[in-house]
Design a protein around this motif. Structure first.
Motif, PDB file in Angstrom:
ATOM      1  N   ILE A   3       0.786  -1.252   0.021  1.00 24.84           N
ATOM      2  CA  ILE A   3       0.064  -0.038  -0.085  1.00 24.84           C
ATOM      3  C   ILE A   3       0.804   1.368   0.033  1.00 24.84           C
ATOM      4  N   LEU A   4       0.808   2.362  -0.922  1.00 26.18           N
ATOM      5  CA  LEU A   4       1.361   3.364  -1.123  1.00 26.18           C
ATOM      6  C   LEU A   4       0.590   4.521  -0.334  1.00 26.18           C
ATOM      7  N   LYS A   5       1.348   5.495  -0.058  1.00 26.53           N
ATOM      8  CA  LYS A   5       0.495   6.437   0.842  1.00 26.53           C
ATOM      9  C   LYS A   5      -0.266   7.606  -0.005  1.00 26.53           C
ATOM     10  N   LEU A  26      -8.812  -0.403  -6.299  1.00 28.17           N
ATOM     11  CA  LEU A  26      -7.753  -1.271  -6.037  1.00 28.17           C
ATOM     12  C   LEU A  26      -7.406  -1.039  -4.420  1.00 28.17           C
ATOM     13  N   LYS A  27      -7.680  -0.162  -3.933  1.00 32.24           N
ATOM     14  CA  LYS A  27      -7.196   0.264  -2.689  1.00 32.24           C
ATOM     15  C   LYS A  27      -5.581   0.142  -2.290  1.00 32.24           C
ATOM     16  N   LEU A  28      -4.886   0.621  -3.275  1.00 28.41           N
ATOM     17  CA  LEU A  28      -3.393   0.564  -3.431  1.00 28.41           C
ATOM     18  C   LEU A  28      -3.001   1.934  -2.346  1.00 28.41           C
ATOM     19  N   PHE A  29      -3.741   2.769  -2.183  1.00 27.22           N
ATOM     20  CA  PHE A  29      -3.373   4.156  -1.818  1.00 27.22           C
ATOM     21  C   PHE A  29      -4.223   4.476  -0.627  1.00 27.22           C
ATOM     22  N   PRO A  58       3.471  13.223  -3.557  1.00 27.27           N
ATOM     23  CA  PRO A  58       2.832  11.723  -3.748  1.00 27.27           C
ATOM     24  C   PRO A  58       3.725  10.883  -4.069  1.00 27.27           C
ATOM     25  N   ASP A  59       3.420   9.596  -4.216  1.00 22.85           N
ATOM     26  CA  ASP A  59       4.138   8.437  -4.585  1.00 22.85           C
ATOM     27  C   ASP A  59       3.833   8.129  -6.134  1.00 22.85           C
ATOM     28  N   TYR A  60       2.698   8.472  -6.750  1.00 23.73           N
ATOM     29  CA  TYR A  60       2.330   8.083  -7.985  1.00 23.73           C
ATOM     30  C   TYR A  60       1.554   9.362  -8.614  1.00 23.73           C
ATOM     31  N   PHE A  61       2.111   9.839  -9.543  1.00 29.69           N
ATOM     32  CA  PHE A  61       1.429  10.890 -10.434  1.00 29.69           C
ATOM     33  C   PHE A  61       0.740  10.344 -11.733  1.00 29.69           C
ATOM     34  N   LEU A  62      -0.468  10.791 -11.961  1.00 31.60           N
ATOM     35  CA  LEU A  62      -1.090  10.716 -13.199  1.00 31.60           C
ATOM     36  C   LEU A  62      -1.584  11.847 -13.892  1.00 31.60           C
TER      37      LEU A  62
END
Length: 304
Positions: A3-5, A26-29, A58-62
């Motif tokens: 799980i990422l923040k 997906l409950k990954l964040f 952030p950990d992941y940018f879209l």
């Protein structure tokens, strides 16, 4: 998968909303932020500008905004962050801008690589040395694309904003080069044929070849009232007829015919698999920045 923040989605149009829902499900964040001026669901946290990202880290940018905004938004991210995972909806840019990534890892949203028909074709052709002809057809009706936007107000209809069938339907060029390798175009037509109220071109036909296939034809359009997404491949001792909308394949080896139908799990399946692949430690299938940039340079030569 751990799980990422924090994830952040830049742009909240139809595709931004789709990615937001997928990441939430997906409950990954722990937290999902949206950079937008629009009203958003209470499931997410709203940001008004890119500058607010610096405090959040952030950990992941879209990047899910209109195509013509991609370059400046990615430029801001790579100038302000290092060693981050960045996802950009396809196409990468509206033209081939040069950009240093500053140790960030960037992927581009060519999710059809995760379509079961495409995965089957790639595996089937792996040991096939000789392909006589490859035909790729994709057509749909632009006014039916987005329910909440009048088609001639969308960026797809505006050449200056990165609209045009060649960029919008570049999935076909990506997946066929992913399967067969880069090809040399020998002839093309890229024009506006229909009476749609657009400044962008609504038809392209490419003819080319490469080491794997002697003849390749790609036809893309914005004006087909009956949607189609088909691939037909002919070899010395086999034929493939594939339908990406029906999720079906017909294979004929010599005199033996076989029909394959893949179950339709959901419209989001290929998007889910794409994010899982990007965020996992497994072999990357997702389209890399370099692959997308190479595709964009190929498109540039046709558009200019």
């Amino acid at each position: 998968m751990k799980i990422l923040k924090k994830a952040v989605i830049i742009g909240y149009g139809s595709i931004g909303q789709r990615h937001a829902k997928i990441l939430f499900d997906l409950k990954l964040f722990e937290k999902i932020y949206i950079v937008t001026k629009q009203k958003i669901s209470s499931k997410y946290q709203k940001l008004n500008s890119l500058k607010e990202l610096n405090k959040i880290n952030p950990d992941y940018f879209l990047i899910c905004s209109e195509t013509f905004k991609h370059y400046n938004q990615l430029k801001y991210l790579v100038e302000n962050f290092k060693k981050k995972i960045i996802f950009i909806e396809k196409p990468l840019f509206e033209k081939g801008y040069q950009l240093k990534l500053n140790k960030n890892i960037v992927f581009v949203g060519y999710n059809f690589r995760f379509h079961p028909v495409i995965k089957f074709i790639k595996n089937f052709l792996k040991n096939k040395k000789k392909i006589l002809s490859t035909t790729v057809l994709c057509g749909s009706y632009l006014p039916s694309w987005r329910k909440n936007i009048i088609y001639n107000k969308s960026y797809s209809s505006d050449k200056k904003k990165g609209g045009g069938v060649l960029l919008d339907l570049s999935h076909e060029i990506d997946y066929i080069t992913w399967i067969l390798g880069s090809f040399t175009k020998k002839y093309f037509i890229y024009k506006k044929f229909s009476n749609l109220k657009t400044t962008s071109n609504d038809f392209v036909s490419l003819i080319g070849s490469n080491k794997k296939t002697k003849y390749m034809l790609i036809n893309l359009d914005y004006f087909s009232k009956i949607p189609k997404r088909q691939i037909i491949i002919e070899g010395d001792n086999f034929s493939l007829s594939c339908d990406l909308i029906k999720n079906s394949i017909k294979v004929k080896n010599f005199n033996k015919m076989k029909s394959i139908e893949f179950s339709k799990k959901s419209k989001d399946e290929s998007y889910v698999l794409q994010h899982q692949n990007i965020l996992s430690n497994s072999t990357k299938i997702a389209c890399s920045y370099n692959e997308a940039f190479k595709l964009l340079k190929f498109i540039d030569k046709i558009q200019n």
